[in-house]
Design an enzyme around this catalytic site. Structure first.
Site, PDB file in Angstrom:
ATOM      1  CD  GLU A 201      -3.151  -0.625   2.152  1.00 63.81           C
ATOM      2  OE1 GLU A 201      -2.564  -0.016   3.065  1.00 63.81           O
ATOM      3  OE2 GLU A 201      -4.265  -1.670   2.851  1.00 63.81           O
ATOM      4  CG  HIS A 236       0.645   0.315  13.052  1.00 63.75           C
ATOM      5  ND1 HIS A 236       1.034   1.450  12.693  1.00 63.75           N
ATOM      6  CD2 HIS A 236       2.564  -0.648  12.477  1.00 63.75           C
ATOM      7  CE1 HIS A 236       1.847   1.584  11.939  1.00 63.75           C
ATOM      8  NE2 HIS A 236       3.354   0.570  11.781  1.00 63.75           N
ATOM      9  NE  ARG A 293     -11.930  -7.625  16.827  1.00 60.46           N
ATOM     10  CZ  ARG A 293     -10.830  -6.617  17.022  1.00 60.46           C
ATOM     11  NH1 ARG A 293     -11.671  -5.263  17.615  1.00 60.46           N
ATOM     12  NH2 ARG A 293      -9.879  -5.716  16.055  1.00 60.46           N
TER      13      ARG A 293
END
Ligand code: ADP
Ligand code: ADP
Ligand code: MG
Length: 468
Positions: A201, A236, A293
């Site tokens: 990416e 992150h 979730r």
């Protein structure tokens, strides 16, 4: 089908949080626990509790067949997986259904599609959802991947398709280091996730992480419950989350929300889910992934919308249609969540263990604490270091960065340096947490709470001296 008893296949704060909503709905709860959690609050809170094995998760919280057998034995009709552990495991979701029980979450098929970042992009790609420039499938041929990286422009990010929890990502600064980083990324992905598929990416330099909560039922209705700003991260991983985001205008909210609903529809999603986006400095947003979730930071959404997401998950699992429409949803005030983790700030914030000597919970209007610990407890080494979440809700907040939204995922890098902790002993830790806390709370009562938190943090740092 009406659910009468739920087994919660999780531990700590999330197990308790799920049980509270179940109890409010008149539903009985069964806790399963490892030997390390025998006296934990969630075990005592449940109507029934069953020890399922030794402390390592692989011998307890991840034992699918044992958990399902306990659910059947105890007459539970449904299993709630919480987050982490088996929550995004399609094999588990399927086994639960095959055992004649309800999995409180999406279908196994939705989990499969969204469990792979590449699968998710492929599904979402059909709906014209904006994506970060990158490779659309797993990299098999290094020279062509390198060519693609050059086209995108460095730096690029190599990501594991099966990655999660902030793991499995590598930034590549230039073409010279591409191959070496690629080899490392693949072997890390194999060892951490058992799947070596990686993709590229474009690396977005100063991004914001903004995600949308979605909720769908089994009748095809999907709504969005607005955004959460989750840019304050370390490694992150999110640390502080806010709803709503200060940079999201009503138009942008609607555009992101509608994209998120399309992503959910692309995999026939039902239940609670989160569509994550990365937002660049010009406020362009790009789809990152979908988490199938309940999210750690779901309480900020609950506080601004007044909707109990766990109760909604249960109602959807029972087959009920959503009782509200998009236009019924509104944002009230601001909510901020701070994750309280057992970490050693002097040792790169690595997870830490020991005895929790002092633990004082802040109280007051607009304060919610979701926790799984109590004073005197020993924090086990086997699990996630997150002990509690402090969530506050008010009509506004004071800190300039938070009001202006002028921060990105580099917030901690920009505002914290380890030197802030030394040379004095632990006093500085208290100062830093007091500073962070007072940055976030809006009035005097809450500032007093902040200083209590600071005291608790300072005392918590005595853990190291009292390691077992
Ligand atoms: P959230 O977006 O809800 O904050 P996180 O990525 O922080 O999600 O993960 C939530 C929980 O799930 C954490 O306890 C984390 O350790 C766990 N988790 C997430 N992804 C994985 C994974 N791929 N493997 C193991 N644990 C994971
Ligand atoms: P995970 O499954 O680990 O949660 P995500 O794709 O959601 O993986 O990314 C986690 C975090 O990594 C994001 O919140 C962001 O901080 C950072 N990140 C992910 N993709 C990019 C990117 N293309 N450019 C810059 N940072 C990124
Ligand atoms: Mg993510």
């Amino acid at each position: 089908m009406k659910i009468n008893k739920i087994l919660i296949a999780n531990r700590g704060e999330i197990a308790l949080r799920v049980m509270r909503s179940a109890r409010e709905m008149g539903i009985k709860t069964v806790a399963v626990f490892s030997e390390a959690d025998r006296i934990a609050p969630f075990v005592r809170y449940a109507d029934e509790a069953v020890c399922i094995g030794a402390p390592p998760s692989s011998e307890s919280y991840l034992k699918m067949d044992t958990i399902i057998a306990v659910a059947k034995e105890r007459g539970a009709d449904a299993i709630h997986p919480g987050y982490g552990f088996l929550s995004e495991n399609a094999v588990f979701a399927r086994k639960v259904q095959e055992a004649g029980l309800i999995f409180i979450g999406p279908s196994p098929e939705s989990i499969v599609v969204m469990g792979s970042k590449l699968g998710a992009k492929e599904a979402a790609g059909k709906y014209n959802i904006p994506m970060v420039p990158g490779t659309p499938s797993a990299i098999t041929d290094i020279p062509s991947a390198k060519k693609r990286a050059e086209e995108i422009g460095y730096p690029v990010l190599i990501k594991a398709s099966a990655g999660g929890g902030g793991k499995g990502m590598r930034v590549v600064e230039n073409t010279e280091e591409f191959e070496e980083q690629m080899d490392r990324a693949i072997s890390e992905a194999v060892s951490a996730f058992g799947d070596g598929a990686v993709f590229i990416e474009k690396y977005i330099g100063s991004p914001k992480h903004i995600e949308i909560q979605v909720l769908g039922d089994q009748h095809g209705n999907v709504v969005y419950l607005f955004e959460r700003e989750c840019s304050v991260q370390r490694r992150h991983q999110k640390l502080i989350e806010e709803a709503p985001s200060p940079v999201v205008s009503p138009e942008m909210r609607k555009a992101m929300g509608e994209c998120a609903v399309m992503v959910a529809k692309s995999c026939n999603y039902y239940g609670a889910g989160t569509v994550e986006f990365i937002v660049d400095e010009a406020l362009n947003f790009y789809f990152l992934e979908m988490n199938t979730r309940l999210q750690v930071e779901h309480p900020v959404t609950e506080l601004i919308t007044g909707i109990d997401l766990v109760k909604e998950q249960i109602r959807v699992a029972q087959g009920e249609a959503l009782s509200f429409k998009q236009e019924d949803l509104q944002i009230h005030g601001h909510a901020i969540e701070i994750r309280v983790c057992a970490e050693d700030p002097r040792n790169n914030f690595l997870p830490d263990i020991g005895k929790l000597l002092t633990y004082q919970i802040p109280k007051g209007v607009g304060i919610r604490v979701d926790d799984g610990v109590e004073e005197g407890m020993t924090i086990p080494i086997y699990y996630d270091p997150m002990l509690a979440k402090l969530i506050t809700h008010g009509k506004d907040r004071q800190d300039e960065q938070f009001v202006s939204g002028k921060f990105d995922t580099n917030f901690i890098k920009n505002y914290f340096s380890p030197e802030m902790l030394s040379p004095a002993e632990y006093a500085n830790e208290a100062e830093i947490s007091a500073m962070l806390a007072s940055l976030l709370w809006e009035n005097k009562a809450q500032t007093q709470t902040a200083s209590q938190t600071a005291t608790a943090t300072a005392q918590a740092s005595k853990w190291r001296k009292n390691r077992l």
